[in-house]
Write an enzyme that holds these catalytic residues in place. Structure first.
Site, PDB file in Angstrom:
ATOM      1  N   HIS A  57      17.572  31.217  14.852  1.00  0.00           N
ATOM      2  CA  HIS A  57      16.622  31.662  15.882  1.00  0.00           C
ATOM      3  C   HIS A  57      16.678  30.808  17.143  1.00  0.00           C
ATOM      4  CE1 HIS A  57      14.074  32.899  12.152  1.00  0.00           C
ATOM      5  NE2 HIS A  57      15.105  33.723  12.336  1.00  0.00           N
ATOM      6  N   GLU A  59      11.971  35.879  21.949  1.00  0.00           N
ATOM      7  CA  GLU A  59      12.656  35.529  20.701  1.00  0.00           C
ATOM      8  C   GLU A  59      14.006  36.220  20.602  1.00  0.00           C
ATOM      9  OE1 GLU A  59       9.612  36.354  17.537  1.00  0.00           O
ATOM     10  OE2 GLU A  59      10.160  34.321  16.950  1.00  0.00           O
ATOM     11  N   TYR A 102       7.980  20.809  12.829  1.00  0.00           N
ATOM     12  CA  TYR A 102       8.773  20.556  14.034  1.00  0.00           C
ATOM     13  C   TYR A 102       7.955  20.662  15.308  1.00  0.00           C
ATOM     14  CZ  TYR A 102       9.524  25.687  13.619  1.00  0.00           C
ATOM     15  OH  TYR A 102       9.374  27.045  13.460  1.00  0.00           O
ATOM     16  N   ARG A 142      15.393  30.607   6.946  1.00  0.00           N
ATOM     17  CA  ARG A 142      14.744  30.958   8.219  1.00  0.00           C
ATOM     18  C   ARG A 142      15.781  30.638   9.299  1.00  0.00           C
ATOM     19  NH1 ARG A 142       8.915  31.011   7.752  1.00  0.00           N
ATOM     20  NH2 ARG A 142       8.237  30.446   5.633  1.00  0.00           N
ATOM     21  N   ARG A 153       0.832  -1.223   0.000  1.00  0.00           N
ATOM     22  CA  ARG A 153       0.000   0.000   0.000  1.00  0.00           C
ATOM     23  C   ARG A 153       0.858   1.261   0.000  1.00  0.00           C
ATOM     24  NH1 ARG A 153      -2.701  -1.123   5.572  1.00  0.00           N
ATOM     25  NH2 ARG A 153      -0.498  -1.680   5.872  1.00  0.00           N
ATOM     26  N   LYS A 190      13.727  21.255  20.004  1.00  0.00           N
ATOM     27  CA  LYS A 190      12.924  21.027  18.793  1.00  0.00           C
ATOM     28  C   LYS A 190      13.270  19.686  18.166  1.00  0.00           C
ATOM     29  CE  LYS A 190      13.100  25.980  17.978  1.00  0.00           C
ATOM     30  NZ  LYS A 190      13.844  27.051  17.309  1.00  0.00           N
ATOM     31  N   GLN A 198       4.018  22.071  21.458  1.00  0.00           N
ATOM     32  CA  GLN A 198       3.573  22.840  20.287  1.00  0.00           C
ATOM     33  C   GLN A 198       4.209  22.276  19.026  1.00  0.00           C
ATOM     34  OE1 GLN A 198       3.694  27.199  20.642  1.00  0.00           O
ATOM     35  NE2 GLN A 198       4.502  27.342  18.544  1.00  0.00           N
ATOM     36  N   ASP A 199       3.380  22.144  18.000  1.00  0.00           N
ATOM     37  CA  ASP A 199       3.868  21.725  16.678  1.00  0.00           C
ATOM     38  C   ASP A 199       3.841  22.927  15.754  1.00  0.00           C
ATOM     39  OD1 ASP A 199       2.351  18.359  16.499  1.00  0.00           O
ATOM     40  OD2 ASP A 199       4.129  19.134  17.544  1.00  0.00           O
ATOM     41  N   ASN A 200       4.896  23.078  14.946  1.00  0.00           N
ATOM     42  CA  ASN A 200       4.953  24.163  13.962  1.00  0.00           C
ATOM     43  C   ASN A 200       5.147  23.582  12.570  1.00  0.00           C
ATOM     44  OD1 ASN A 200       4.848  25.990  16.080  1.00  0.00           O
ATOM     45  ND2 ASN A 200       7.080  26.262  16.173  1.00  0.00           N
ATOM     46  N   ASP A 259      15.178  38.905   9.837  1.00  0.00           N
ATOM     47  CA  ASP A 259      16.412  38.118   9.821  1.00  0.00           C
ATOM     48  C   ASP A 259      17.561  38.872   9.160  1.00  0.00           C
ATOM     49  OD1 ASP A 259      15.093  36.165  11.143  1.00  0.00           O
ATOM     50  OD2 ASP A 259      14.968  34.755   9.464  1.00  0.00           O
ATOM     51  N   GLU A 314       6.355   5.434  12.782  1.00  0.00           N
ATOM     52  CA  GLU A 314       6.106   6.262  13.958  1.00  0.00           C
ATOM     53  C   GLU A 314       7.012   7.492  13.835  1.00  0.00           C
ATOM     54  OE1 GLU A 314       6.936   3.983  17.467  1.00  0.00           O
ATOM     55  OE2 GLU A 314       5.291   2.563  17.129  1.00  0.00           O
TER      56      GLU A 314
HETATM   57  C1  LIG Z   1       7.873  30.867  15.634  1.00  0.00           C
HETATM   58  C2  LIG Z   1       6.426  31.293  15.672  1.00  0.00           C
HETATM   59  C3  LIG Z   1       5.954  32.324  14.880  1.00  0.00           C
HETATM   60  N1  LIG Z   1       4.629  32.686  14.931  1.00  0.00           N
HETATM   61  C4  LIG Z   1       4.155  33.752  14.056  1.00  0.00           C
HETATM   62  C5  LIG Z   1       4.927  35.054  14.162  1.00  0.00           C
HETATM   63  C6  LIG Z   1       4.853  35.632  12.759  1.00  0.00           C
HETATM   64  O1  LIG Z   1       3.634  36.356  12.596  1.00  0.00           O
HETATM   65  C7  LIG Z   1       4.797  34.380  11.858  1.00  0.00           C
HETATM   66  C8  LIG Z   1       6.122  34.033  11.240  1.00  0.00           C
HETATM   67  O2  LIG Z   1       7.070  33.970  12.280  1.00  0.00           O
HETATM   68  P1  LIG Z   1       8.629  33.973  11.941  1.00  0.00           P
HETATM   69  O3  LIG Z   1       8.914  34.946  10.850  1.00  0.00           O
HETATM   70  O4  LIG Z   1       9.357  34.145  13.263  1.00  0.00           O
HETATM   71  O5  LIG Z   1       8.802  32.480  11.381  1.00  0.00           O
HETATM   72  P2  LIG Z   1      10.230  31.771  11.085  1.00  0.00           P
HETATM   73  O6  LIG Z   1      11.190  32.753  10.493  1.00  0.00           O
HETATM   74  O7  LIG Z   1       9.925  30.528  10.363  1.00  0.00           O
HETATM   75  O8  LIG Z   1      10.737  31.428  12.556  1.00  0.00           O
HETATM   76  C9  LIG Z   1      11.142  30.129  12.931  1.00  0.00           C
HETATM   77  O9  LIG Z   1      12.390  29.901  12.312  1.00  0.00           O
HETATM   78  C10 LIG Z   1      13.185  28.817  12.765  1.00  0.00           C
HETATM   79  C11 LIG Z   1      13.196  27.725  11.725  1.00  0.00           C
HETATM   80  C12 LIG Z   1      12.876  28.280  14.095  1.00  0.00           C
HETATM   81  O10 LIG Z   1      13.445  27.250  14.500  1.00  0.00           O
HETATM   82  C13 LIG Z   1      11.953  28.992  14.998  1.00  0.00           C
HETATM   83  O11 LIG Z   1      11.004  28.061  15.505  1.00  0.00           O
HETATM   84  C14 LIG Z   1      11.231  30.148  14.433  1.00  0.00           C
HETATM   85  O12 LIG Z   1      11.923  31.320  14.846  1.00  0.00           O
HETATM   86  O13 LIG Z   1       4.354  33.321  12.718  1.00  0.00           O
HETATM   87  C15 LIG Z   1       3.730  32.048  15.764  1.00  0.00           C
HETATM   88  O14 LIG Z   1       2.516  32.375  15.789  1.00  0.00           O
HETATM   89  N2  LIG Z   1       4.184  31.035  16.583  1.00  0.00           N
HETATM   90  C16 LIG Z   1       5.503  30.630  16.551  1.00  0.00           C
HETATM   91  O15 LIG Z   1       5.867  29.689  17.296  1.00  0.00           O
END
Ligand SMILES: Cc1cn([C@H]2C[C@H](O)[C@@H](COP(=O)(O)OP(=O)(O)O[C@H]3O[C@H](C)C(=O)[C@H](O)[C@H]3O)O2)c(=O)[nH]c1=O
Length: 184
Positions: free
Chosen positions: A62, A143, A132, A59, A23, A72, A47-49, A170, A28
């Site tokens: 951070h 942050e 993640y 990105r 299939r 993470k 929390q999952d992102n 950034d 896991e």
């Molecule tokens: C990190 C985060 C962001 N946000 C909101 C804040 C902004 O409105 C939007 C984009 O956030 P940001 O530009 O900080 O996203 P990334 O540049 O992907 O940030 C991540 O980049 C690297 C890969 C990482 O490991 C971190 O988890 C994280 O800093 O999502 C949320 O609502 N919750 C969250 O946990």
């Protein structure tokens, strides 16, 4: 699940056991008991992102400051990225060193990045979906970050500089030594 150490203490590569049949496949994607048995680390992800990026999107780099530092567990659901973990733990013998790994939907590898690390990635494929788990909630006020191409860190981001895409935030991050006040 197989675990492989990296040169950075507590940072591990995870290779899931994939079950193939007529299939498709099943694996896991995380198992707290097996992870603890193999690493001795108890995780409590809260929390999952997930982020979608196009080729060249960076990105990085951070973290969240204590007491909101995040461990993470990162992986790629679609495409391929170069993932970077930087040891920013002042008391670590590998302070300032980084580990780089290709994560892709194809190799199904994951990287566990402990608290006290900076994290970032660049998308190498046309697009990527990055997923993640974090063991601490998002705290915007906690942050922090450092410039991804700080020459002191010596990270090879692979993609030509002209093709890299960063957020406004950034683009103006400080140097590693400005944030961590310790010469490498
Ligand atoms: C990190 C985060 C962001 N946000 C909101 C804040 C902004 O409105 C939007 C984009 O956030 P940001 O530009 O900080 O996203 P990334 O540049 O992907 O940030 C991540 O980049 C690297 C890969 C990482 O490991 C971190 O988890 C994280 O800093 O999502 C949320 O609502 N919750 C969250 O946990």
């Amino acid at each position: 699940m197989q675990i492989e150490k990296t040169p950075l203490a507590d940072c591990y590569i995870i290779k899931p056991q994939v079950h193939h049949d007529h299939r498709g496949y099943f694996f896991e994607s995380f198992n707290a008991l097996k992870f603890k048995e193999l690493t001795g680390i108890t995780t409590d992800f809260v929390q999952d992102n997930q982020s979608f990026s196009s080729y060249g999107v960076v990105r990085a780099l951070h973290a969240q400051r204590a007491p909101y530092a995040q461990a993470k567990l990162v992986r790629v659901l679609q495409g391929e990225v170069l993932d970077i973990a930087v040891d920013a733990r002042l008391d670590s013998p590998t302070f300032g060193q980084h580990f780089a790994i290709h994560l892709s939907a194809e190799n199904q590898l994951q990287l566990f990045i402990p608290r006290g690390f900076l994290h970032g990635y660049i998308t190498l494929s046309k697009t990527s979906v990055f997923f993640y788990k974090c063991d601490q909630f998002y705290h915007k006020q906690a942050e922090c970050g450092v410039m991804y191409n700080d020459s002191d860190l010596g990270i090879d981001w692979k993609v030509p500089p002209a093709d890299r895409i960063l957020s406004e935030k950034d683009l103006v991050l400080p140097r590693f030594n400005e944030v961590y006040k310790k010469t490498l």
